[in-house]
Write an enzyme that holds these catalytic residues in place. Structure first.
Site, PDB file in Angstrom:
ATOM      1  N   ASP A 154       0.835  -1.196   0.000  1.00  0.00           N
ATOM      2  CA  ASP A 154       0.000   0.000   0.000  1.00  0.00           C
ATOM      3  C   ASP A 154       0.878   1.258   0.000  1.00  0.00           C
ATOM      4  O   ASP A 154       1.859   1.334   0.738  1.00  0.00           O
ATOM      5  CB  ASP A 154      -0.866  -0.056   1.272  1.00  0.00           C
ATOM      6  CG  ASP A 154      -1.956   0.980   1.319  1.00  0.00           C
ATOM      7  OD1 ASP A 154      -2.406   1.442   0.252  1.00  0.00           O
ATOM      8  OD2 ASP A 154      -2.386   1.311   2.442  1.00  0.00           O
ATOM      9  N   HIS A 155       0.543   2.239  -0.820  1.00  0.00           N
ATOM     10  CA  HIS A 155       1.235   3.538  -0.831  1.00  0.00           C
ATOM     11  C   HIS A 155       2.764   3.452  -0.917  1.00  0.00           C
ATOM     12  O   HIS A 155       3.464   3.996  -0.049  1.00  0.00           O
ATOM     13  CB  HIS A 155       0.852   4.378   0.395  1.00  0.00           C
ATOM     14  CG  HIS A 155      -0.522   4.953   0.297  1.00  0.00           C
ATOM     15  ND1 HIS A 155      -0.833   6.041  -0.482  1.00  0.00           N
ATOM     16  CD2 HIS A 155      -1.693   4.546   0.850  1.00  0.00           C
ATOM     17  CE1 HIS A 155      -2.127   6.289  -0.388  1.00  0.00           C
ATOM     18  NE2 HIS A 155      -2.679   5.384   0.405  1.00  0.00           N
TER      19      HIS A 155
ATOM     20  N   HIS B 184      -8.198   9.903   4.177  1.00  0.00           N
ATOM     21  CA  HIS B 184      -7.605   8.872   5.025  1.00  0.00           C
ATOM     22  C   HIS B 184      -7.891   9.152   6.496  1.00  0.00           C
ATOM     23  O   HIS B 184      -7.997  10.298   6.899  1.00  0.00           O
ATOM     24  CB  HIS B 184      -6.086   8.840   4.846  1.00  0.00           C
ATOM     25  CG  HIS B 184      -5.649   8.276   3.539  1.00  0.00           C
ATOM     26  ND1 HIS B 184      -4.939   9.002   2.627  1.00  0.00           N
ATOM     27  CD2 HIS B 184      -5.812   7.041   2.991  1.00  0.00           C
ATOM     28  CE1 HIS B 184      -4.674   8.243   1.570  1.00  0.00           C
ATOM     29  NE2 HIS B 184      -5.197   7.048   1.766  1.00  0.00           N
ATOM     30  N   GLY B 185      -7.972   8.093   7.273  1.00  0.00           N
ATOM     31  CA  GLY B 185      -8.094   8.248   8.720  1.00  0.00           C
ATOM     32  C   GLY B 185      -9.525   8.501   9.157  1.00  0.00           C
ATOM     33  O   GLY B 185     -10.466   8.473   8.364  1.00  0.00           O
TER      34      GLY B 185
ATOM     35  N   ASN C 241     -10.067   0.482   0.234  1.00  0.00           N
ATOM     36  CA  ASN C 241      -9.117   0.280   1.332  1.00  0.00           C
ATOM     37  C   ASN C 241      -9.788   0.472   2.684  1.00  0.00           C
ATOM     38  O   ASN C 241     -10.492   1.457   2.884  1.00  0.00           O
ATOM     39  CB  ASN C 241      -7.963   1.277   1.202  1.00  0.00           C
ATOM     40  CG  ASN C 241      -7.068   0.974   0.012  1.00  0.00           C
ATOM     41  OD1 ASN C 241      -7.498   0.352  -0.954  1.00  0.00           O
ATOM     42  ND2 ASN C 241      -5.832   1.424   0.082  1.00  0.00           N
TER      43      ASN C 241
END
Ligand SMILES: [Zn+2]
Length: 287
Positions: A80-81, A178-179, A230
């Site tokens: 990932d990333h 994200h988050g 994700n």
């Protein structure tokens, strides 16, 4: 069985469902995700972020591969990333079957150049590649790559990006971050933009950071052509909230085999909810 990202996501694309990519960073979480995926006969992507790789080391990948090989559902092991070309070489050598190169914070031409370089290397050895165009937001310090503000993916740029790089899937910025979301912020997906991007780009699209978006929006995004979503914060919160309770209830507990089963069960409940929402349950039979 262990397969690569393209083999997994092309089937999802043809059959209108999304595969959850669950971020794991220890063996207990991994076995929980494998168990619930098999119980629901859902294809699965095991995603590991560079921070998580640093924690578990690439030595764990061989064990994950062994478990995947004897699984009754298709499994992809996904970096990932990825931030650099060098990281992608580490991923390939370690045994990942899919990588993400995230050069989305670079200018367009530099993003294209780095992504194409990764695609050219990865495809030689049968590893598939996810790129990212646009900037997905980040809500907290635990957020992955990203920025405070979202830069939405432009459909014409997306088409050029896919043609010039040869990526197998594309992460798009359409209104997720994200988050976990702070209470005062409320997310909203631009579903028209998603429809427009999917209209010009035929490949599987990827959604990052959909933790706080309403289930109904996520369900619609799946119908409109998102094939990988994700999931990181949601399963980790479920796992550790339960672990705090277990440890608080009996302060003499010491053995992981006594502490971890309930957190694993909590993680499985959250994972199952995502699997159903993405319409991935039962889809293993397509492979
Ligand atoms: Zn992400």
């Amino acid at each position: 069985m262990l397969i690569n990202g393209k083999a997994l996501l092309d089937v999802a694309n043809a059959n209108n469902f999304a595969v959850p990519a669950f971020n794991i960073s220890d063996w207990a979480m991994f076995t929980g995700i494998m168990d619930i995926s098999e119980e629901l006969q859902a294809p699965v992507i095991i995603a590991i972020h560079p921070d998580e790789v640093s924690h578990v080391t690439t030595d764990l990948i061989q064990a994950i591969r062994s478990r995947a090989h004897r699984s009754s559902v298709p499994v992809v092991i996904h970096w990932d990333h990825g931030g650099t070309y060098e990281q992608m070489l580490v991923a390939i050598q370690a045994g990942f079957t899919s990588v993400m190169i995230d050069a989305s914070l670079l200018p367009f031409e530099e993003n294209v150049a780095l992504t194409k370089k990764v695609v050219d290397a990865a495809h030689v050895v049968g590893v598939s590649v996810e790129g990212e165009l646009g900037t997905i937001g980040a809500n907290d310090s635990y957020g992955e790559a990203g920025a405070a503000e979202i830069t939405y993916t432009d459909p014409a740029d997306a088409l050029r990006f896919v043609q010039e790089t040869g990526v197998d899937s594309l992460a798009v910025a359409i209104g997720t971050s994200h988050g976990l979301y702070p209470a005062e912020k409320s997310p909203e997906l631009k579903l028209d933009l998603l429809r427009e991007i999917k209209g010009v780009v035929g490949i599987p699209l990827v959604l990052h950071g959909g933790s706080a978006n309403p289930d109904e929006e996520i369900g619609q995004a799946v119908k409109l052509g998102v094939n990988k979503i994700n999931i990181s914060s949601d399963i980790k919160v479920a796992y550790h909230e339960r672990m705090r309770e277990v440890l608080g209830t009996d302060r003499k507990l010491r053995e992981p085999n006594a502490i971890q089963p309930e957190p694993i069960a909590a993680l499985k409940v959250t994972a199952a909810q995502k699997i159903h929402l993405f319409d991935a349950a039962g889809q293993a039979t397509l492979y």
